[in-house]
Design an enzyme around this catalytic site. Sequence first.
Site, short mmCIF file in Angstrom:
data_model
loop_
_atom_site.label_atom_id
_atom_site.label_comp_id
_atom_site.label_asym_id
_atom_site.label_seq_id
_atom_site.Cartn_x
_atom_site.Cartn_y
_atom_site.Cartn_z
N SER A 105 37.76 43.90 41.02
CA SER A 105 38.49 42.88 41.76
C SER A 105 37.70 41.58 41.88
O SER A 105 36.47 41.59 41.98
CB SER A 105 38.81 43.41 43.16
OG SER A 105 39.32 42.39 43.99
N TYR A 127 41.82 35.89 40.47
CA TYR A 127 42.60 34.90 41.19
C TYR A 127 42.16 33.53 40.68
O TYR A 127 40.96 33.26 40.58
CB TYR A 127 42.34 34.98 42.70
CG TYR A 127 42.95 36.18 43.38
CD1 TYR A 127 44.34 36.33 43.44
CD2 TYR A 127 42.15 37.15 43.98
CE1 TYR A 127 44.90 37.43 44.08
CE2 TYR A 127 42.71 38.24 44.62
CZ TYR A 127 44.09 38.38 44.66
OH TYR A 127 44.65 39.47 45.28
N THR A 129 46.30 38.08 38.72
CA THR A 129 47.28 38.40 39.75
C THR A 129 48.20 37.21 39.94
O THR A 129 47.76 36.12 40.29
CB THR A 129 46.58 38.76 41.07
OG1 THR A 129 45.81 39.95 40.89
CG2 THR A 129 47.60 38.99 42.18
N ARG A 145 50.32 41.18 56.88
CA ARG A 145 49.69 42.50 56.93
C ARG A 145 49.40 42.88 58.38
O ARG A 145 48.28 42.78 58.88
CB ARG A 145 48.43 42.51 56.07
CG ARG A 145 48.76 42.17 54.61
CD ARG A 145 47.56 42.13 53.71
NE ARG A 145 47.95 41.76 52.36
CZ ARG A 145 47.10 41.59 51.35
NH1 ARG A 145 45.80 41.76 51.55
NH2 ARG A 145 47.53 41.26 50.15
N LYS A 182 49.42 40.57 36.16
CA LYS A 182 49.64 41.65 37.14
C LYS A 182 50.52 41.15 38.27
O LYS A 182 50.19 40.18 38.95
CB LYS A 182 48.29 42.12 37.71
CG LYS A 182 48.40 43.20 38.78
CD LYS A 182 47.01 43.58 39.30
CE LYS A 182 47.08 44.65 40.36
NZ LYS A 182 47.72 44.17 41.62
N HIS A 198 52.09 44.77 44.23
CA HIS A 198 50.84 44.59 44.98
C HIS A 198 50.64 45.74 45.97
O HIS A 198 50.08 45.57 47.05
CB HIS A 198 50.84 43.25 45.72
CG HIS A 198 49.48 42.61 45.83
ND1 HIS A 198 49.06 41.60 45.00
CD2 HIS A 198 48.43 42.86 46.65
CE1 HIS A 198 47.83 41.24 45.31
NE2 HIS A 198 47.42 42.00 46.31
#
Length: 393
Positions: free
Chosen positions: A154, A177, A203, A212, A268, A292
């Site tokens: 990541s 990113y 992404t 969240r 993605k 995601h």
Amino acid sequence: MKLSRRKMLISTSSLVAGSLLPEKLLAKPESINDTAASILTADPSPDLSQAVNLYDIEQLAKARIGKMAYDFIDSGAADEITVKWNRESFDKIRLKPRVLTDVSKLDTSVDLFGEKLPYPILIAPSAYHRIIHPDGEIATAKGARAAQALYVVSSNTTTPIEEIRESSDGPLWFQLYIWDDREKTKELIFKVIENGVTAICVTVDTPINGSRDRQIKSKFALPSDVHAPYLSDRAMARGGKIPQTLKPLTWKDIEWLKSFTKVPVVLKGILNPDDAELAIQSGASGIIVSNHGGRNLDTLPATAEVMPFIADKVKGRVPLLMDGGIRRGTDVVKALAMGANAVLVGRPPCYGLGAGGADGVTKVMNMLRNELEIAMRLCGKPTLKSIDRSVLF
């Protein structure tokens, strides 16, 4: 009176479960020792042999890591409906086996962008592994290598790519990113490629983080001694909080990336078949069908629901991968039957990391690989190429 290691673990877990240490575990941790690591040290050598499936691994992890870390892994966006649908969609798909076929020899290998992998299950990118285990991404990479699994690192890694590569010679991709500063983005791409990364996964579904709720309630923040080296200074707030906004991308950004990146570029976060077509037109080397993990926009459909539509649009022109809700080898068979070339799993390796470090990651991947082989034999499908929609009712 000295406590045994087992009693220390039980005692510590009880404190966490009873929320008797909210300031340490849930509010602004000062160091990694205030989070998962303090519990992990109570039992550095857990017995993974009793775990027979991924759900067992998750329970082991839940008992050993702090609530903040567990909620970070487990939670999704808003009411977490998409998280639920990701799992339920696989449960609703029924398999249609064939009998009396020769399944004495299996071929589970897959070729992705010229790289041959022994089986079609990859470790998806996930953030901040050092809040799950003190060894963080190094343990994940070692566990992946032992299981012969490809690991997608990541952008929000808490370990520099050089250290990850030094710890393991296993196959690596890198999730990217794209930040406002294009030069820094470009430098990062060159850096990861120099360290043996063989594909870049961009992404594309996160112009902003989702709502969240559970993560917010757990007061998620990185401990002061845990850093994400590839987050920009602007995006990374003081105190280690996650970035709230990212650079909104357009198809021109993908064309820019393709103009200098010499490894395959995989997008993605594709859910719409029309976007899949545009991805191919923009020069994408592959597509990852993903919502995601249900962590951004809630009430998106499950990836298993949209996968056939994406596959019908793409028609084999580029490799298709998918993630979301995969917990069994039968899920992998179903994904392949719907048109995926391979799948990625995100939460399960994190649970494995929390349950047993590198050994836990290896355990997770070996479990899935073994279950895949069992499912293929019982479905009468000896090769990945033989798995198609005829295996689904």
